[in-house]
Structure formats: structure tokens, C-alpha cells
Write a protein that holds these residues in place. Sequence first.
Motif, PDB file in Angstrom:
ATOM      1  N   SER A   9       0.824  -1.202   0.000  1.00  0.00           N
ATOM      2  CA  SER A   9       0.000   0.000   0.000  1.00  0.00           C
ATOM      3  C   SER A   9       0.862   1.257   0.000  1.00  0.00           C
ATOM      4  O   SER A   9       0.586   2.206  -0.741  1.00  0.00           O
ATOM      5  CB  SER A   9      -0.929   0.003   1.216  1.00  0.00           C
ATOM      6  N   VAL A  10       1.902   1.261   0.807  1.00  0.00           N
ATOM      7  CA  VAL A  10       2.811   2.414   0.865  1.00  0.00           C
ATOM      8  C   VAL A  10       3.503   2.614  -0.480  1.00  0.00           C
ATOM      9  O   VAL A  10       3.560   3.734  -1.001  1.00  0.00           O
ATOM     10  CB  VAL A  10       3.840   2.228   2.004  1.00  0.00           C
ATOM     11  N   VAL A  11       4.005   1.526  -1.055  1.00  0.00           N
ATOM     12  CA  VAL A  11       4.713   1.624  -2.331  1.00  0.00           C
ATOM     13  C   VAL A  11       3.766   2.095  -3.434  1.00  0.00           C
ATOM     14  O   VAL A  11       4.111   2.984  -4.227  1.00  0.00           O
ATOM     15  CB  VAL A  11       5.370   0.276  -2.692  1.00  0.00           C
ATOM     16  N   LEU A  12       2.569   1.522  -3.511  1.00  0.00           N
ATOM     17  CA  LEU A  12       1.612   1.915  -4.542  1.00  0.00           C
ATOM     18  C   LEU A  12       1.174   3.365  -4.389  1.00  0.00           C
ATOM     19  O   LEU A  12       1.035   4.089  -5.378  1.00  0.00           O
ATOM     20  CB  LEU A  12       0.389   0.997  -4.512  1.00  0.00           C
ATOM     21  N   THR A  13       0.955   3.795  -3.158  1.00  0.00           N
ATOM     22  CA  THR A  13       0.541   5.180  -2.938  1.00  0.00           C
ATOM     23  C   THR A  13       1.648   6.146  -3.346  1.00  0.00           C
ATOM     24  O   THR A  13       1.386   7.152  -4.007  1.00  0.00           O
ATOM     25  CB  THR A  13       0.142   5.399  -1.467  1.00  0.00           C
ATOM     26  N   ARG A  14       2.891   5.830  -2.983  1.00  0.00           N
ATOM     27  CA  ARG A  14       3.997   6.708  -3.361  1.00  0.00           C
ATOM     28  C   ARG A  14       4.199   6.710  -4.877  1.00  0.00           C
ATOM     29  O   ARG A  14       4.510   7.737  -5.462  1.00  0.00           O
ATOM     30  CB  ARG A  14       5.271   6.302  -2.632  1.00  0.00           C
ATOM     31  N   TYR A  15       4.001   5.573  -5.521  1.00  0.00           N
ATOM     32  CA  TYR A  15       4.105   5.512  -6.976  1.00  0.00           C
ATOM     33  C   TYR A  15       3.012   6.354  -7.633  1.00  0.00           C
ATOM     34  O   TYR A  15       3.284   7.114  -8.571  1.00  0.00           O
ATOM     35  CB  TYR A  15       4.017   4.058  -7.459  1.00  0.00           C
ATOM     36  N   GLN A  16       1.793   6.226  -7.152  1.00  0.00           N
ATOM     37  CA  GLN A  16       0.691   7.009  -7.712  1.00  0.00           C
ATOM     38  C   GLN A  16       0.919   8.501  -7.486  1.00  0.00           C
ATOM     39  O   GLN A  16       0.594   9.324  -8.342  1.00  0.00           O
ATOM     40  CB  GLN A  16      -0.650   6.579  -7.105  1.00  0.00           C
ATOM     41  N   LEU A  17       1.474   8.855  -6.334  1.00  0.00           N
ATOM     42  CA  LEU A  17       1.774  10.259  -6.047  1.00  0.00           C
ATOM     43  C   LEU A  17       2.857  10.783  -6.999  1.00  0.00           C
ATOM     44  O   LEU A  17       2.741  11.888  -7.535  1.00  0.00           O
ATOM     45  CB  LEU A  17       2.213  10.416  -4.597  1.00  0.00           C
ATOM     46  N   ALA A  18       3.881   9.985  -7.245  1.00  0.00           N
ATOM     47  CA  ALA A  18       4.934  10.400  -8.186  1.00  0.00           C
ATOM     48  C   ALA A  18       4.378  10.536  -9.595  1.00  0.00           C
ATOM     49  O   ALA A  18       4.711  11.486 -10.319  1.00  0.00           O
ATOM     50  CB  ALA A  18       6.086   9.396  -8.153  1.00  0.00           C
ATOM     51  N   THR A  19       3.520   9.604  -9.993  1.00  0.00           N
ATOM     52  CA  THR A  19       2.896   9.675 -11.310  1.00  0.00           C
ATOM     53  C   THR A  19       2.014  10.914 -11.430  1.00  0.00           C
ATOM     54  O   THR A  19       2.023  11.602 -12.461  1.00  0.00           O
ATOM     55  CB  THR A  19       2.059   8.412 -11.564  1.00  0.00           C
ATOM     56  N   TYR A  20       1.284  11.212 -10.378  1.00  0.00           N
ATOM     57  CA  TYR A  20       0.419  12.398 -10.377  1.00  0.00           C
ATOM     58  C   TYR A  20       1.251  13.677 -10.490  1.00  0.00           C
ATOM     59  O   TYR A  20       0.921  14.569 -11.268  1.00  0.00           O
ATOM     60  CB  TYR A  20      -0.429  12.422  -9.109  1.00  0.00           C
ATOM     61  N   ARG A  21       2.333  13.744  -9.715  1.00  0.00           N
ATOM     62  CA  ARG A  21       3.204  14.933  -9.787  1.00  0.00           C
ATOM     63  C   ARG A  21       3.800  15.100 -11.180  1.00  0.00           C
ATOM     64  O   ARG A  21       3.848  16.196 -11.725  1.00  0.00           O
ATOM     65  CB  ARG A  21       4.333  14.820  -8.772  1.00  0.00           C
ATOM     66  N   ARG A  22       4.260  13.995 -11.774  1.00  0.00           N
ATOM     67  CA  ARG A  22       4.841  14.061 -13.116  1.00  0.00           C
ATOM     68  C   ARG A  22       3.807  14.531 -14.132  1.00  0.00           C
ATOM     69  O   ARG A  22       4.091  15.363 -14.992  1.00  0.00           O
ATOM     70  CB  ARG A  22       5.399  12.704 -13.519  1.00  0.00           C
ATOM     71  N   LYS A  23       2.582  14.023 -14.021  1.00  0.00           N
ATOM     72  CA  LYS A  23       1.518  14.441 -14.931  1.00  0.00           C
ATOM     73  C   LYS A  23       1.231  15.934 -14.776  1.00  0.00           C
ATOM     74  O   LYS A  23       1.030  16.643 -15.764  1.00  0.00           O
ATOM     75  CB  LYS A  23       0.255  13.634 -14.665  1.00  0.00           C
ATOM     76  N   GLN A  24       1.221  16.427 -13.546  1.00  0.00           N
ATOM     77  CA  GLN A  24       0.978  17.844 -13.314  1.00  0.00           C
ATOM     78  C   GLN A  24       2.091  18.694 -13.912  1.00  0.00           C
ATOM     79  O   GLN A  24       1.828  19.748 -14.492  1.00  0.00           O
ATOM     80  CB  GLN A  24       0.825  18.134 -11.816  1.00  0.00           C
ATOM     81  N   LEU A  25       3.334  18.240 -13.781  1.00  0.00           N
ATOM     82  CA  LEU A  25       4.457  18.990 -14.356  1.00  0.00           C
ATOM     83  C   LEU A  25       4.405  18.994 -15.882  1.00  0.00           C
ATOM     84  O   LEU A  25       4.632  20.031 -16.512  1.00  0.00           O
ATOM     85  CB  LEU A  25       5.785  18.395 -13.882  1.00  0.00           C
ATOM     86  N   VAL A  26       4.102  17.847 -16.478  1.00  0.00           N
ATOM     87  CA  VAL A  26       4.013  17.771 -17.939  1.00  0.00           C
ATOM     88  C   VAL A  26       2.865  18.662 -18.434  1.00  0.00           C
ATOM     89  O   VAL A  26       3.022  19.375 -19.427  1.00  0.00           O
ATOM     90  CB  VAL A  26       3.836  16.310 -18.387  1.00  0.00           C
ATOM     91  N   ASP A  27       1.735  18.659 -17.757  1.00  0.00           N
ATOM     92  CA  ASP A  27       0.615  19.504 -18.141  1.00  0.00           C
ATOM     93  C   ASP A  27       0.979  20.987 -18.028  1.00  0.00           C
ATOM     94  O   ASP A  27       0.621  21.790 -18.882  1.00  0.00           O
ATOM     95  CB  ASP A  27      -0.617  19.198 -17.299  1.00  0.00           C
ATOM     96  N   ALA A  28       1.712  21.343 -16.975  1.00  0.00           N
ATOM     97  CA  ALA A  28       2.111  22.738 -16.787  1.00  0.00           C
ATOM     98  C   ALA A  28       3.090  23.172 -17.883  1.00  0.00           C
ATOM     99  O   ALA A  28       3.002  24.276 -18.400  1.00  0.00           O
ATOM    100  CB  ALA A  28       2.731  22.927 -15.417  1.00  0.00           C
ATOM    101  N   ILE A  29       4.010  22.289 -18.242  1.00  0.00           N
ATOM    102  CA  ILE A  29       4.972  22.611 -19.292  1.00  0.00           C
ATOM    103  C   ILE A  29       4.251  22.723 -20.637  1.00  0.00           C
ATOM    104  O   ILE A  29       4.557  23.601 -21.440  1.00  0.00           O
ATOM    105  CB  ILE A  29       6.098  21.539 -19.339  1.00  0.00           C
ATOM    106  N   SER A  30       3.296  21.834 -20.884  1.00  0.00           N
ATOM    107  CA  SER A  30       2.540  21.871 -22.144  1.00  0.00           C
ATOM    108  C   SER A  30       1.744  23.148 -22.279  1.00  0.00           C
ATOM    109  O   SER A  30       1.618  23.701 -23.373  1.00  0.00           O
ATOM    110  CB  SER A  30       1.607  20.669 -22.228  1.00  0.00           C
TER     111      SER A  30
END
Length: 86
Positions: A62-83
Motif C-alpha cells: 500500500s505504501v509503495v503503490l501510494t507513493r508511486y501514484q503520487l509520483a505519477t500524479y506529480r509528473r503528470k501535473q508537471l508535464v501539463d504545466a509545461i505543455s
Amino acid sequence: MTEDLSDDGAAFLAMAREFPLRTCLFTFGLPAFALLQLLNGLYYDGVLPYVALLAAMAVALSVVLTRYQLATYRRKQLVDAISRDA
């Protein structure tokens, strides 16, 4: 979305607002499953070391999956902001 997501708590809450079901499943679902397995093992006289190991692994997953989803969410937000800026 111009929120500062450098703080883990702020990013987690933003992710929970945007994806509530996925966040609840990964963050609270697996620990709830682990608790139910512990209760099941106690009630039916299961082999407690194995049940406890399963519960610990479910919580760790659960900890690993949550941290992975959080990293994926942050990356998506950064890519959207750059776009948007480009």
C-alpha cells in the motif's frame, strides 16, 4: 492548477481530490484488507506469523503503490504545466 506540489501532503490531498476512488483503494483498501486478514487469522486460529507477514506485506505494498501514484500524479501535473506554457 498552479498549486505547489513539492510538499507530500499537499500533493496527496490534490491527488485525492482529483482521483478519490483510486487514492482510497491504494491508501486505505490494502491496510483494511490486512486488518481483516489479521482478524480472520485470530478468529479461525490461523498460523499467526504467516498472517502477520501477509498483513505487513499488504501494508508495505500500500505504501509503495501510494507513493508511486503520487509520483505519477506529480509528473503528470508537471508535464501539463509545461505543455500549457509552451
